[in-house]
Design an enzyme around this catalytic site. Structure first.
Site, PDB file in Angstrom:
ATOM      1  N   CYS A  79       0.784  -1.241   0.000  1.00  0.00           N
ATOM      2  CA  CYS A  79       0.000   0.000   0.000  1.00  0.00           C
ATOM      3  C   CYS A  79       0.813   1.286   0.000  1.00  0.00           C
ATOM      4  CB  CYS A  79      -0.917   0.016   1.220  1.00  0.00           C
ATOM      5  SG  CYS A  79      -2.047  -1.384   1.339  1.00  0.00           S
ATOM      6  N   HIS A 140      -2.195   6.955   4.486  1.00  0.00           N
ATOM      7  CA  HIS A 140      -1.110   5.972   4.650  1.00  0.00           C
ATOM      8  C   HIS A 140       0.232   6.451   4.108  1.00  0.00           C
ATOM      9  CE1 HIS A 140       0.061   1.408   4.720  1.00  0.00           C
ATOM     10  NE2 HIS A 140       0.460   2.069   5.797  1.00  0.00           N
TER      11      HIS A 140
END
Length: 468
Positions: A79, A140
């Site tokens: 990710c 993130h």
């Protein structure tokens, strides 16, 4: 008959002249930009990529009415580094964002636990051209205040800064998957189902900013763990016997519904024609944890076999791009930022410093992407290079793996010894690149390296399941 033919000729000439003349005029249209990113979606789990189980009519229609790239890649197999690449257009390992973002490791300064501040984001680059930039959903790219999206070019943020979230609950003092939802433009209501909430907030952003050029980063966390689905969606997939797979299918179904909401909102507000919508996943599906299927590709999230980095890849812009085109040219998520910036700047930006390329010339027919394009990857223990149809993967505990992707897309036949000249050439290119890279600015836990190595030896589902 002569008069009719003459009139037809005049009309035809006028159309040709108009099209030719207008093609050479500067483009003064302000295009809206929407980047829809799924999280941990399996390549083979959409209708247009061949799913026999999961119905995704909205994403399928986006593909059918736009351009689909069969050879679409992301810049990392997990990710955070993947998102660092797509939001900057620069291969993230070239600015030290090699590892996934987690807890700070001994010997590293937590002040650097995020995407380096020296790196401009797409939102930063769009600001001079009058764009309002919104991020809805997952970030993130750093939890420390200096890494916050509102300090990285975004004007509006509704979402969370971590790597995953519970689908039903956010707590005021929550940590991890229960962290609170942040917003700088409203007081967040309690979650209903976070996939729906992200979709609804995207619709609200479009409605509020329909009269000005905008960049919307629709950053879904579906179908990332935890495996949580709505009962009404589970009922639609009750024929799937495996419980985890059934939940996953329901989660992807709900993602599709919310992609549909975004597209419908663009239509309803009369701006779909001039809005570029991109749909990708941030990496391949983690088959072992969310029951995703990356068929026909071997591998999964975390490794550099095709299953970890080969993703669904759609670009849809009715005003400029062809409808229903399927392209076999190799493209990368690193191409998104320069493509967006070229549109936003109306060709005025020099597009310097990107690892990716502007896809507009190939999509509008003025040039084509280089067929022998070279793309490189590095993620912790793994490194890989694709040049034309050849792909080489190198990991610490074995000889290199060489595959001809045109003949062997599932990477089952290692030709490294048989084609030793190609192996050596690609290893040299990869090695020269790797030694030029900076040190990572942070590391993930060492336990992940051993796990990644083991994933190269797993058996993966390379065909769609039989209909149950």
């Amino acid at each position: 008959m002569i008069r009719s033919g003459f009139t037809f000729s005049i009309v035809l000439f006028s159309l040709i002249f108009h099209n030719s003349w207008s093609h050479n005029l500067p483009d003064t249209t302000k295009y809206n930009l929407v980047l829809i990113v799924a999280d941990d979606l399996g390549y083979g789990d959409l209708g247009f990529t061949g799913s026999t189980q999961i119905k995704t009519p909205n994403i399928d229609q986006l593909a059918a009415s736009g351009v689909t790239f069969t050879q679409g890649y992301v810049s990392s197999a997990v990710c955070s580094p993947s998102r660092a690449g797509l939001i900057t257009g620069v291969n993230q390992v070239e600015f030290g964002h090699d590892n996934n973002l987690a807890e700070n490791q001994p010997g590293f300064d937590p002040e650097y636990l995020g995407m380096p501040l020296s790196q401009k984001t797409l939102a930063d680059l769009l600001k001079p051209y009058g764009y309002v930039n919104g991020l809805i959903g997952k970030w993130h790219l750093g939890k420390e205040p200096q890494f916050h999206p509102l300090k990285r070019g975004f004007d509006e943020f509704w979402g969370y800064t971590g790597g995953g979230h519970d689908y039903f609950e956010a707590l005021p003092e929550g940590k991890g998957y229960k962290e609170p939802i942040e917003s700088n433009f409203k007081t967040p209501a309690p979650l209903t189902y976070i996939t729906d909430d992200v979709g609804n907030e995207c619709v609200d952003f479009i409605t509020r900013h329909k009269s000005e050029p905008f960049f919307l980063f629709a950053s879904f966390n579906a179908p990332h763990t935890p495996m949580q689905a709505l009962e009404e969606d589970l009922a639609l997939y009750q024929n799937i016997l495996d419980e985890k797979r059934r939940t996953y299918a329901a989660m992807v179904h709900r993602l599709d519904i919310n992609v549909g909401k975004i597209i419908h909102s663009l239509e309803e507000n009369g701006i779909k024609e001039n809005t570029l919508v991109v749909f990708i996943s941030d990496n391949g599906g983690p088959a072992d944890s969310n029951a995703s299927i990356n068929a026909p590709y071997r591998g999964q999230k975390g490794i550099l076999l095709e299953g970890g980095i080969h993703v669904p890849f759609i670009l849809n812009l009715p005003a400029k791009y062809p409808e229903g085109q399927i392209s076999n040219q190799t493209v990368s998520s690193l191409d998104i930022a320069p493509t967006f910036l070229a549109l936003a700047s109306q060709g005025k930006s020099e597009l310097k410093g990107f690892s990716g390329v502007d896809l507009n010339p190939s999509l509008t027919g003025s040039t084509s992407i280089e067929l022998e394009r070279e793309i490189k990857w590095k993620f912790t223990i793994s490194r890989a290079i694709r040049h034309g149809d050849w792909k080489l993967v190198s990991i610490p505990d074995r000889l290199p793996m060489l595959y001809n992707l045109k003949e062997d897309p599932s990477e089952l036949n290692n030709l490294a010894l048989e084609k030793s000249d190609i192996t050596q050439s690609l290893l040299k290119k990869l090695g020269d690149w790797e030694v030029s890279l900076p040190h990572p600015v942070f590391l993930e836990g060492a336990q992940w390296r051993k796990r990644q190595l083991s994933l190269y030896d797993e058996t993966y589902q390379l065909t769609q399941p039989e209909k149950e």
